[in-house]
Design a protein around this motif. Structure first.
Motif, PDB file in Angstrom:
ATOM      1  N   SER A   4       0.841  -1.187   0.000  1.00 36.88           N
ATOM      2  CA  SER A   4       0.000   0.000   0.000  1.00 36.88           C
ATOM      3  C   SER A   4       0.883   1.247   0.000  1.00 36.88           C
ATOM      4  CB  SER A   4      -0.886  -0.013   1.252  1.00 36.88           C
ATOM      5  OG  SER A   4      -1.657   1.148   1.305  1.00 36.88           O
ATOM      6  N   GLN A  21      -5.519  -6.338 -12.817  1.00 33.72           N
ATOM      7  CA  GLN A  21      -5.498  -6.234 -11.354  1.00 33.72           C
ATOM      8  C   GLN A  21      -5.986  -7.555 -10.776  1.00 33.72           C
ATOM      9  OE1 GLN A  21      -4.112  -3.763  -9.865  1.00 33.72           O
ATOM     10  NE2 GLN A  21      -4.525  -4.416  -7.788  1.00 33.72           N
ATOM     11  N   ARG A  23      -5.218  -8.692  -7.266  1.00 34.24           N
ATOM     12  CA  ARG A  23      -5.593  -8.558  -5.856  1.00 34.24           C
ATOM     13  C   ARG A  23      -5.335  -7.120  -5.418  1.00 34.24           C
ATOM     14  NH1 ARG A  23      -3.972 -13.390  -2.107  1.00 34.24           N
ATOM     15  NH2 ARG A  23      -5.764 -14.243  -3.164  1.00 34.24           N
ATOM     16  N   GLY A  24      -6.178  -6.590  -4.554  1.00 37.03           N
ATOM     17  CA  GLY A  24      -5.997  -5.226  -4.045  1.00 37.03           C
ATOM     18  C   GLY A  24      -6.561  -4.175  -4.993  1.00 37.03           C
ATOM     19  N   THR A  25      -6.243  -2.915  -4.696  1.00 36.10           N
ATOM     20  CA  THR A  25      -6.778  -1.773  -5.437  1.00 36.10           C
ATOM     21  C   THR A  25      -5.650  -0.833  -5.839  1.00 36.10           C
ATOM     22  OG1 THR A  25      -8.800  -1.913  -4.112  1.00 36.10           O
ATOM     23  CG2 THR A  25      -8.451   0.126  -5.322  1.00 36.10           C
ATOM     24  N   LYS A  26      -5.718  -0.343  -7.081  1.00 34.50           N
ATOM     25  CA  LYS A  26      -4.757   0.638  -7.581  1.00 34.50           C
ATOM     26  C   LYS A  26      -5.500   1.800  -8.205  1.00 34.50           C
ATOM     27  CE  LYS A  26      -0.626  -2.004  -8.446  1.00 34.50           C
ATOM     28  NZ  LYS A  26       0.392  -2.443  -9.392  1.00 34.50           N
ATOM     29  N   HIS A  87      -9.908  -2.598  -9.395  1.00 32.55           N
ATOM     30  CA  HIS A  87     -10.223  -3.602  -8.379  1.00 32.55           C
ATOM     31  C   HIS A  87      -9.903  -4.984  -8.943  1.00 32.55           C
ATOM     32  CE1 HIS A  87     -12.280  -0.622  -5.894  1.00 32.55           C
ATOM     33  NE2 HIS A  87     -12.800  -0.154  -7.002  1.00 32.55           N
ATOM     34  N   SER A 104      -0.629   2.198  -5.536  1.00 34.38           N
ATOM     35  CA  SER A 104      -1.304   1.075  -4.871  1.00 34.38           C
ATOM     36  C   SER A 104      -2.060   1.628  -3.673  1.00 34.38           C
ATOM     37  CB  SER A 104      -0.289   0.028  -4.411  1.00 34.38           C
ATOM     38  OG  SER A 104       0.304  -0.593  -5.521  1.00 34.38           O
ATOM     39  N   VAL A 105      -3.371   1.589  -3.751  1.00 30.54           N
ATOM     40  CA  VAL A 105      -4.215   2.068  -2.649  1.00 30.54           C
ATOM     41  C   VAL A 105      -4.160   1.067  -1.497  1.00 30.54           C
ATOM     42  CG1 VAL A 105      -6.568   2.711  -2.007  1.00 30.54           C
ATOM     43  CG2 VAL A 105      -5.692   3.310  -4.278  1.00 30.54           C
ATOM     44  N   THR A 106      -4.097  -0.211  -1.849  1.00 30.90           N
ATOM     45  CA  THR A 106      -3.922  -1.286  -0.866  1.00 30.90           C
ATOM     46  C   THR A 106      -2.790  -2.175  -1.377  1.00 30.90           C
ATOM     47  OG1 THR A 106      -5.436  -2.819  -1.976  1.00 30.90           O
ATOM     48  CG2 THR A 106      -6.414  -1.291  -0.366  1.00 30.90           C
ATOM     49  N   ALA A 107      -2.366  -3.126  -0.565  1.00 33.81           N
ATOM     50  CA  ALA A 107      -1.398  -4.109  -1.057  1.00 33.81           C
ATOM     51  C   ALA A 107      -1.998  -4.742  -2.308  1.00 33.81           C
ATOM     52  CB  ALA A 107      -1.116  -5.150   0.011  1.00 33.81           C
ATOM     53  N   SER A 108      -1.186  -4.895  -3.357  1.00 31.38           N
ATOM     54  CA  SER A 108      -1.725  -5.303  -4.656  1.00 31.38           C
ATOM     55  C   SER A 108      -0.868  -6.334  -5.361  1.00 31.38           C
ATOM     56  CB  SER A 108      -1.818  -4.081  -5.587  1.00 31.38           C
ATOM     57  OG  SER A 108      -2.709  -3.128  -5.097  1.00 31.38           O
TER      58      SER A 108
END
Length: 127
Positions: A4, A21, A23-26, A87, A104-108
């Protein structure tokens, strides 16, 4: 794979690409090829060739504090960019020469596929 907060600085590529994508969010922010002049990119022969000198994280629009540096860019940036949130399961097409910034908004976990044509391909030759 990215943690993240990881970023890919604002730059453009000479080839079309896809980003899958997994896994996670970018978050991806795009600028059209006709905006490249305002992005103050390093020239192609430079070690940072195709990268922008502008750190868009300095802008209020993009979560920072607007810098006086590159003032003409900041006056128009938010009205000229396209922002996309990816997503799991999303696939994004990147046309060649569209400048982009990725965060990377979250771990991705993501997969990128670049479409190389003609002179862009790596070639091997035997002598």
């Amino acid at each position: 794979m990215s943690i993240s907060g990881s970023v890919s600085a604002l730059h453009y590529d000479d080839a079309d690409s896809f980003l899958v994508q997994i896994r996670g969010t970018k978050r991806v922010i795009f600028f059209k090829p006709n905006d490249l002049d305002m992005l103050a990119c390093f020239p192609v022969g430079h070690p940072l060739g195709r990268r922008s000198r502008i750190d868009i994280t300095e802008s209020d629009t993009f979560g920072g504090r607007t810098s006086a540096k590159h003032a003409s860019f900041w006056r128009e940036a938010d009205s000229r960019c396209l922002s996309v949130l990816l997503h799991p399961g999303d696939i994004l097409f990147f046309p060649a020469r569209w400048a982009h910034y990725i965060e990377s908004v979250t771990a991705s976990i993501s997969l990128t596929y670049r479409i190389l044509r003609g002179h862009e391909r790596c070639s091997t030759s035997r002598k």
